[in-house]
Design a protein around this motif. Sequence first.
Motif, short mmCIF file in Angstrom:
data_model
loop_
_atom_site.label_atom_id
_atom_site.label_comp_id
_atom_site.label_asym_id
_atom_site.label_seq_id
_atom_site.Cartn_x
_atom_site.Cartn_y
_atom_site.Cartn_z
N LEU A 86 3.51 4.37 -1.56
CA LEU A 86 4.53 3.46 -1.05
C LEU A 86 5.07 3.94 0.29
O LEU A 86 5.19 3.17 1.26
N PHE A 87 5.38 5.24 0.38
CA PHE A 87 5.90 5.79 1.63
C PHE A 87 4.83 5.77 2.73
O PHE A 87 5.15 5.58 3.90
N ALA A 88 3.56 5.95 2.35
CA ALA A 88 2.49 5.90 3.34
C ALA A 88 2.37 4.50 3.94
O ALA A 88 2.12 4.36 5.15
N CYS A 89 2.54 3.48 3.12
CA CYS A 89 2.54 2.10 3.64
C CYS A 89 3.65 1.93 4.66
O CYS A 89 3.44 1.33 5.74
N ASN A 90 4.83 2.43 4.33
CA ASN A 90 5.97 2.33 5.24
C ASN A 90 5.68 3.03 6.57
O ASN A 90 5.86 2.46 7.66
N LEU A 91 5.20 4.27 6.51
CA LEU A 91 4.97 5.04 7.73
C LEU A 91 3.83 4.48 8.57
O LEU A 91 3.91 4.44 9.80
N GLN A 92 2.77 4.04 7.91
CA GLN A 92 1.65 3.50 8.67
C GLN A 92 2.00 2.18 9.33
O GLN A 92 1.63 1.92 10.48
N MET A 93 2.74 1.33 8.62
CA MET A 93 3.19 0.08 9.22
C MET A 93 4.01 0.34 10.47
O MET A 93 3.82 -0.29 11.52
N ILE A 94 4.93 1.29 10.38
CA ILE A 94 5.81 1.59 11.51
C ILE A 94 5.02 2.16 12.68
O ILE A 94 5.19 1.74 13.83
N SER A 95 4.14 3.12 12.40
CA SER A 95 3.38 3.75 13.49
C SER A 95 2.46 2.76 14.17
O SER A 95 2.32 2.77 15.40
N ARG A 96 1.83 1.87 13.40
CA ARG A 96 0.95 0.87 14.00
C ARG A 96 1.73 -0.14 14.82
O ARG A 96 1.29 -0.56 15.90
N HIS A 97 2.90 -0.52 14.33
CA HIS A 97 3.72 -1.48 15.08
C HIS A 97 4.21 -0.87 16.38
O HIS A 97 4.19 -1.52 17.43
N GLU A 98 4.65 0.39 16.34
CA GLU A 98 5.14 1.05 17.55
C GLU A 98 4.02 1.29 18.56
O GLU A 98 4.26 1.35 19.76
N ALA A 99 2.78 1.42 18.05
CA ALA A 99 1.64 1.60 18.94
C ALA A 99 1.10 0.29 19.49
O ALA A 99 0.16 0.29 20.27
N MET A 117 -1.92 -1.31 1.78
CA MET A 117 -1.00 -2.03 0.90
C MET A 117 -1.73 -2.61 -0.30
O MET A 117 -1.21 -2.59 -1.42
N LEU A 118 -2.93 -3.12 -0.08
CA LEU A 118 -3.71 -3.66 -1.19
C LEU A 118 -4.09 -2.55 -2.18
O LEU A 118 -3.97 -2.72 -3.40
N GLY A 119 -4.52 -1.41 -1.66
CA GLY A 119 -4.84 -0.29 -2.54
C GLY A 119 -3.63 0.19 -3.31
O GLY A 119 -3.73 0.53 -4.50
N THR A 120 -2.47 0.22 -2.65
CA THR A 120 -1.24 0.62 -3.33
C THR A 120 -0.86 -0.38 -4.41
O THR A 120 -0.41 0.01 -5.50
N SER A 124 -0.21 -1.61 -10.06
CA SER A 124 -0.54 -2.51 -11.16
C SER A 124 -1.19 -1.73 -12.31
O SER A 124 -0.89 -1.98 -13.48
N ALA A 125 -2.06 -0.78 -11.98
CA ALA A 125 -2.72 0.02 -13.01
C ALA A 125 -1.71 0.89 -13.75
O ALA A 125 -1.78 1.04 -14.98
N VAL A 126 -0.74 1.46 -13.01
CA VAL A 126 0.29 2.29 -13.65
C VAL A 126 1.15 1.44 -14.58
O VAL A 126 1.44 1.84 -15.72
N LEU A 127 1.57 0.27 -14.13
CA LEU A 127 2.40 -0.61 -14.95
C LEU A 127 1.66 -1.07 -16.20
O LEU A 127 2.22 -1.10 -17.30
N GLU A 128 0.39 -1.42 -16.05
CA GLU A 128 -0.39 -1.88 -17.20
C GLU A 128 -0.62 -0.74 -18.19
O GLU A 128 -0.55 -0.94 -19.41
N SER A 129 -0.87 0.47 -17.67
CA SER A 129 -1.05 1.62 -18.55
C SER A 129 0.23 1.96 -19.29
O SER A 129 0.20 2.37 -20.46
N THR A 130 1.37 1.74 -18.64
CA THR A 130 2.65 1.99 -19.30
C THR A 130 2.90 0.98 -20.40
O THR A 130 3.34 1.34 -21.50
N ARG A 131 2.62 -0.28 -20.12
CA ARG A 131 2.81 -1.33 -21.15
C ARG A 131 1.88 -1.11 -22.33
O ARG A 131 2.22 -1.44 -23.47
N ALA A 132 0.70 -0.57 -22.06
CA ALA A 132 -0.26 -0.33 -23.14
C ALA A 132 0.04 0.94 -23.92
O ALA A 132 -0.64 1.23 -24.91
#
Length: 342
Positions: free
Chosen positions: A248-261, A273-276, A281-289
Amino acid sequence: MTAPLTASDSTPANAVADDAAHTRRTPWWLWPHVLSLEAPVVAVLWQMALAHAHGIRLTPMLNAGLALACWVIYVLDRTLDTLGVKDAAKLDVRHVFYHRHRHVLLLGVVPLAMVVLGWMAFGVIPEGVLWQAVGLALLVALYLAGWSAENSRMMRDVFVSCAGLGGLLLISRLPLESGHRFVLSLFVLGAMVVSFLRQLDVRMGLLLPKELAAALLFAMGCTTSTRFLSMPETLAEPVLECVLLALLFACNLQMISRHEAGLKDDPKSPMLMLGTLLFISAVLESTRAGVLGHAMLFPGRAALGGLLLLGVVHAGRRRVSSEAYRVLADLALILPLPLVWL
């Protein structure tokens, strides 16, 4: 077009550019970012949310220590970025501030803050949390040496030397089994090798981009207290929780760095973001299961909310400035945190 700046014979041209950069108007809503206050706020709020999710009651000093440590790291990171910069007019608004006050920060403010952190570490922080924090501090030193102090060989050598010496002392005193010490030694050794390779100008950015390294360290800092105090039976859930936040934090930092560049249409941010999203989704589904503990459900919800808000911010990237984009991207990380309490 505006006329270029001119200087008298007694005033260097770069000094005129430096003065022009220092006099930029900074809007009031940007000052928390300029003063590096946004990162400590995000870290402390996530630590409090994780503590609630795991049913842990944190002492105020744990939050204060995390906030101060996070602030010192960000101040060092941004100040070191300005070392060796000759034309301050090319710096963004936050780096202009640190370029102007770099001597006061490096020689006065940061050493004083380190003294306070030392008193907190050895006086009020639980020993188990302390050892984890010290280990993380060594990795942070390698990060600063490898990515932030690129313009100062002396600072790189200082950080790498401190990390190496500190790593040897830490490993020898850690209350762990020999196997765990060996694994930790390999981890620290690998991090130091990466740092030394970067000093030799080997292109390590393809292996571990700065945004990903910073996100991983930030996530490890946010989860340090809960990782120790929750006393998990296995390392699976703490590791997954740390990876969840790191992505999640990597999405934030990469978005910012790309925008500033100026790379507003770069495909890397949507792919990350898609990979995240798939990982959350896998973590939430594993928790529900029932595969993962129920406590993983709450940070998973908050991370999903944060990712969706980051998507909204990214969708509106053409309508906002780089400064506003950064502020909105940081807000996206904390606005969904009330989901942890639901």
